[in-house]
Design a protein around this motif. Structure first.
Motif, short mmCIF file in Angstrom:
data_model
loop_
_atom_site.label_atom_id
_atom_site.label_comp_id
_atom_site.label_asym_id
_atom_site.label_seq_id
_atom_site.Cartn_x
_atom_site.Cartn_y
_atom_site.Cartn_z
N ALA A 95 -1.86 -7.08 -2.77
CA ALA A 95 -0.73 -7.87 -2.28
C ALA A 95 0.56 -7.44 -2.95
O ALA A 95 1.61 -7.33 -2.31
CB ALA A 95 -1.00 -9.35 -2.52
N GLN A 96 0.51 -7.17 -4.24
CA GLN A 96 1.70 -6.71 -4.96
C GLN A 96 2.16 -5.36 -4.43
O GLN A 96 3.38 -5.11 -4.31
CB GLN A 96 1.40 -6.61 -6.45
CG GLN A 96 1.22 -7.95 -7.14
CD GLN A 96 0.68 -7.79 -8.54
OE1 GLN A 96 0.77 -6.73 -9.14
NE2 GLN A 96 0.10 -8.86 -9.07
N ALA A 97 1.23 -4.46 -4.14
CA ALA A 97 1.59 -3.14 -3.61
C ALA A 97 2.32 -3.27 -2.28
O ALA A 97 3.30 -2.56 -2.02
CB ALA A 97 0.34 -2.28 -3.46
N LEU A 98 1.85 -4.17 -1.43
CA LEU A 98 2.49 -4.34 -0.13
C LEU A 98 3.87 -4.98 -0.25
O LEU A 98 4.81 -4.58 0.44
CB LEU A 98 1.58 -5.20 0.77
CG LEU A 98 0.38 -4.45 1.34
CD1 LEU A 98 -0.63 -5.42 1.91
CD2 LEU A 98 0.84 -3.47 2.42
N VAL A 99 4.00 -5.97 -1.13
CA VAL A 99 5.31 -6.59 -1.29
C VAL A 99 6.28 -5.62 -1.96
O VAL A 99 7.50 -5.66 -1.71
CB VAL A 99 5.19 -7.92 -2.07
CG1 VAL A 99 5.09 -7.69 -3.56
CG2 VAL A 99 6.38 -8.83 -1.77
N LEU A 100 5.77 -4.71 -2.77
CA LEU A 100 6.61 -3.66 -3.34
C LEU A 100 7.18 -2.77 -2.24
O LEU A 100 8.37 -2.44 -2.24
CB LEU A 100 5.80 -2.82 -4.33
CG LEU A 100 6.45 -1.54 -4.85
CD1 LEU A 100 7.68 -1.86 -5.69
CD2 LEU A 100 5.46 -0.71 -5.66
N LEU B 293 3.60 4.64 -5.49
CA LEU B 293 3.49 3.54 -6.46
C LEU B 293 2.45 2.51 -6.02
O LEU B 293 1.74 1.95 -6.87
CB LEU B 293 4.86 2.86 -6.63
CG LEU B 293 5.95 3.72 -7.27
CD1 LEU B 293 7.28 2.97 -7.28
CD2 LEU B 293 5.57 4.12 -8.69
N ALA B 294 2.35 2.28 -4.71
CA ALA B 294 1.34 1.35 -4.21
C ALA B 294 -0.07 1.86 -4.51
O ALA B 294 -0.97 1.08 -4.85
CB ALA B 294 1.51 1.14 -2.70
N LEU B 295 -0.27 3.18 -4.41
CA LEU B 295 -1.57 3.75 -4.76
C LEU B 295 -1.88 3.54 -6.24
O LEU B 295 -3.03 3.25 -6.61
CB LEU B 295 -1.59 5.24 -4.44
CG LEU B 295 -2.05 5.66 -3.05
CD1 LEU B 295 -1.92 7.17 -2.89
CD2 LEU B 295 -3.47 5.21 -2.78
N VAL B 296 -0.87 3.70 -7.09
CA VAL B 296 -1.07 3.49 -8.52
C VAL B 296 -1.47 2.04 -8.80
O VAL B 296 -2.42 1.77 -9.56
CB VAL B 296 0.20 3.85 -9.31
CG1 VAL B 296 0.06 3.46 -10.77
CG2 VAL B 296 0.50 5.34 -9.19
N VAL B 297 -0.78 1.10 -8.18
CA VAL B 297 -1.04 -0.33 -8.41
C VAL B 297 -2.43 -0.71 -7.94
O VAL B 297 -3.21 -1.36 -8.68
CB VAL B 297 0.03 -1.18 -7.72
CG1 VAL B 297 -0.33 -2.67 -7.80
CG2 VAL B 297 1.40 -0.96 -8.36
#
Length: 221
Positions: free
Chosen positions: A68-73, A98-102
């Motif tokens: 969820a955090q990756a998507l909101v990022l 960055l979403a892949l990292v998270v």
């Protein structure tokens, strides 16, 4: 306390995205809203759905929260690109890395279930293979995301779309996916019990077609 922190980060991202959308309102031509709204709003809605699924499956909350955090990022970065006049292809490419990292960072904590984790046929057929696959998927996804983020940040703008996103991303992810399938298969073969990862897992696996068998044979060697 840790779960509150994760929820706070998601809510903070939502508030930041909405604030950036408001900032972009007077700066973006009307026709560009057709690109901005789907990018940001769809990411927010999907992130909210994943956060809700994490509350349904308590054991999956760390992974659901990270997704969820990756998507909101990504939603926030898209809104910021319009608000501040950034290059949208570069912003989307960097935020994808960055979403892949998270998400990769949380993959090692994925428990067997219907929604989360790096899913292979062998991981679903063996609880031992499931956990082995998630442990190896986490550093692989984090490193891939980090490499892609740097690559996206430094690549000249004219070749970002489509040569970095999506072609470059697929080139990076393909060997990762193949190696993880191989590792998952080896862990499955090494498991003497071969107990399914969760009850009913076999029902979610349709029989292999002849083409799929050929691809698996080539991929697994």
């Amino acid at each position: 306390m840790r779960q509150r922190r994760v929820d706070f980060l998601f809510l903070l991202g939502v508030v930041l995205t909405l604030a950036l959308l408001g900032l972009a309102w007077g700066r973006v031509p009307a026709q560009e809203w057709l690109a901005l709204l789907p990018l940001s709003v769809s990411s927010l809605l999907l992130g909210g759905l994943l956060a809700w699924l994490g509350r349904l499956e308590v054991e999956q909350r760390p992974v659901a929260a990270a997704a969820a955090q990756a998507l909101v990022l990504q939603a926030a970065v898209a809104a910021a690109a319009f608000a501040f006049g950034w290059s949208l292809p570069r912003a989307l490419s960097v935020s994808t890395g960055l979403a892949l990292v998270v998400t990769g960072n949380a993959t090692s904590r994925a428990r067997p279930g219907l929604w989360f984790g790096f899913r292979t046929r062998w991981a679903l057929l063996s609880e031992r293979a499931w956990y082995a696959t998630q442990r190896q998927a986490a550093p692989a996804l984090v490193s891939t995301g980090a490499v892609f983020t740097v690559f996206a940040a430094l690549t000249p703008a004219p070749v970002l779309i489509p040569w970095v996103l999506p072609v470059g991303l697929l080139v990076l992810l393909a060997p990762v996916g193949i190696s993880l399938h191989r590792a998952s298969y080896r862990a499955y073969l090494a498991d003497p019990e071969r107990r399914p990862a969760f009850p009913g897992a076999r029902r979610h696996l349709p029989p292999l077609t002849s083409v799929e068998r050929l691809l698996l044979a080539l991929m697994l060697g």
